[in-house]
Design an enzyme around this catalytic site. Structure first.
Site, short mmCIF file in Angstrom:
data_model
loop_
_atom_site.label_atom_id
_atom_site.label_comp_id
_atom_site.label_asym_id
_atom_site.label_seq_id
_atom_site.Cartn_x
_atom_site.Cartn_y
_atom_site.Cartn_z
N PHE A 80 8.38 -3.04 -0.91
CA PHE A 80 7.56 -2.24 -2.00
C PHE A 80 8.84 -2.02 -2.99
O PHE A 80 8.66 -2.06 -4.17
CB PHE A 80 6.92 -1.04 -1.56
N GLU A 81 9.91 -1.18 -2.66
CA GLU A 81 10.93 -0.87 -3.34
C GLU A 81 11.70 -1.97 -4.22
O GLU A 81 11.88 -1.87 -5.18
CB GLU A 81 12.11 -0.11 -2.74
N GLU B 121 -1.36 8.48 7.02
CA GLU B 121 -1.58 7.50 6.38
C GLU B 121 -3.35 7.21 6.39
O GLU B 121 -3.90 7.72 7.46
CB GLU B 121 -1.05 6.32 6.89
N ASP C 24 1.04 6.38 -5.13
CA ASP C 24 0.32 5.76 -5.99
C ASP C 24 0.31 6.73 -7.43
O ASP C 24 -0.03 7.84 -7.44
CB ASP C 24 -1.20 5.57 -5.78
N ASP D 70 8.75 5.00 -8.23
CA ASP D 70 9.34 3.97 -9.40
C ASP D 70 8.56 3.91 -10.66
O ASP D 70 8.51 2.87 -11.52
CB ASP D 70 9.26 2.41 -8.78
N LYS E 63 -3.11 4.98 -15.39
CA LYS E 63 -4.15 5.29 -16.25
C LYS E 63 -4.25 6.88 -16.42
O LYS E 63 -4.44 7.58 -15.52
CB LYS E 63 -5.45 4.58 -16.13
N ASN F 150 -6.52 12.45 5.11
CA ASN F 150 -6.21 12.81 3.79
C ASN F 150 -5.15 13.89 3.92
O ASN F 150 -5.47 15.08 4.51
CB ASN F 150 -7.46 13.47 3.24
N THR G 37 12.67 -0.72 1.28
CA THR G 37 11.37 -1.35 1.76
C THR G 37 11.04 -2.74 0.86
O THR G 37 11.51 -2.66 -0.30
CB THR G 37 10.10 -0.51 1.78
#
Length: 269
Positions: free
Chosen positions: A250-251, A116, A166, A211, A170, A143, A248
């Site tokens: 987020f999910e 992370e 992520d 997602d 765009k 990274n 989670t």
């Protein structure tokens, strides 16, 4: 030497150069990364956990050109880091540590390495792991592409997890997406190859979840074309929800917004 572009500066504003002018290597990254600068402020509980347990859980790696870079000459001693030889699972973009900590608690005989870049996420993972007194979790702030390219020994990973990277939705930002042909090659490099013989173990697994439907399609296109990977569920196929991934926050948020979760599974061949 050309100056960094404004986009590069924005992406690496917290990453100080670590080589001197006139060296053989660039003083800044020349390729886009899949993350941007975020606040590194810790909540009080996170700060206390970080101060008390950082040395126990966080692996310090030598840097190259930035604070989240990895010296290309560095190779992680996996057995030495965990104090044992065991199956290794690496999660890229471990976030708040919900998935990796739950898995480590469930599978004490497996080693888990969480990768992370954001300090608050790392601190929250340290807090979760220390509350459970886990001994089979380590964290690296880096990274991921650099870690996969040189720091992890080739063929050392049994499972590589990429959950909800992520999507950079765009079009002009698609170059920042993590899952690209170059990432596929890095995954092939670190995943364990199948062992020969009737009793040989199958190859290492790459597990992904997103997602974002359009990103899922790109993942399939990229990974189905990778010569060293095989889609476990057939060309273009998606996997059932990975039982080893906890649900989670987020999910839940994605599902509440009406987005469909896509799981993918690839085997090293």
């Amino acid at each position: 030497m050309p100056e960094p572009t404004p986009e590069t500066l924005d992406a690496h504003a917290t990453d100080a150069p670590s080589v001197t002018p006139g060296g053989d290597r660039p003083r800044y990254r020349t390729q886009p990364v899949s993350f941007v600068r975020r606040s590194g402020r810790l909540a009080p509980r996170q700060q206390r956990a970080w101060d008390a347990h950082r040395d126990r859980y966080v692996v310090d790696v030598p840097r190259d050109v930035a604070r989240t870079s990895v010296d290309p000459d560095f190779v992680l001693d996996v057995a030495g880091t965990f104090g044992r030889h065991a199956r290794l699972v690496v999660e890229i973009g471990s976030g708040q540590g919900e998935a990796v900590v739950a898995a480590a608690e469930r599978e004490p005989d497996t080693n888990f390495l969480a990768v992370e870049v954001y300090t608050p996420g790392l601190a929250q993972t340290v807090l979760r792991a220390s509350q459970r007194d886990l001994t089979n979790v380590r964290l690296v702030q880096a990274n991921a592409a650099e870690l996969l390219a040189t720091a992890l020994p080739a063929g050392s990973v049994d499972e590589l997890w990429v959950f909800f990277p992520d999507p950079w939705h765009k079009s002009r930002h698609h170059k920042r997406r993590l899952v690209t042909p170059s990432f596929a090659a890095l995954a092939e490099r670190v995943l364990r190859s199948p062992e020969e013989g009737d009793d040989g173990r199958p190859g290492g697994r790459l597990r992904l979840a997103t997602d974002w439907a359009e990103y899922a399609e790109q993942m399939i296109d990229v990974l189905d074309a990778a010569p060293g990977l095989r889609n476990v569920h057939g060309p273009g196929g998606v996997a059932p929800r990975f039982a080893g991934r906890v649900l989670t926050g987020f999910e839940r948020k994605g599902e509440k917004a009406g987005r469909v979760i896509t799981d993918l599974e690839y085997a090293r061949v």
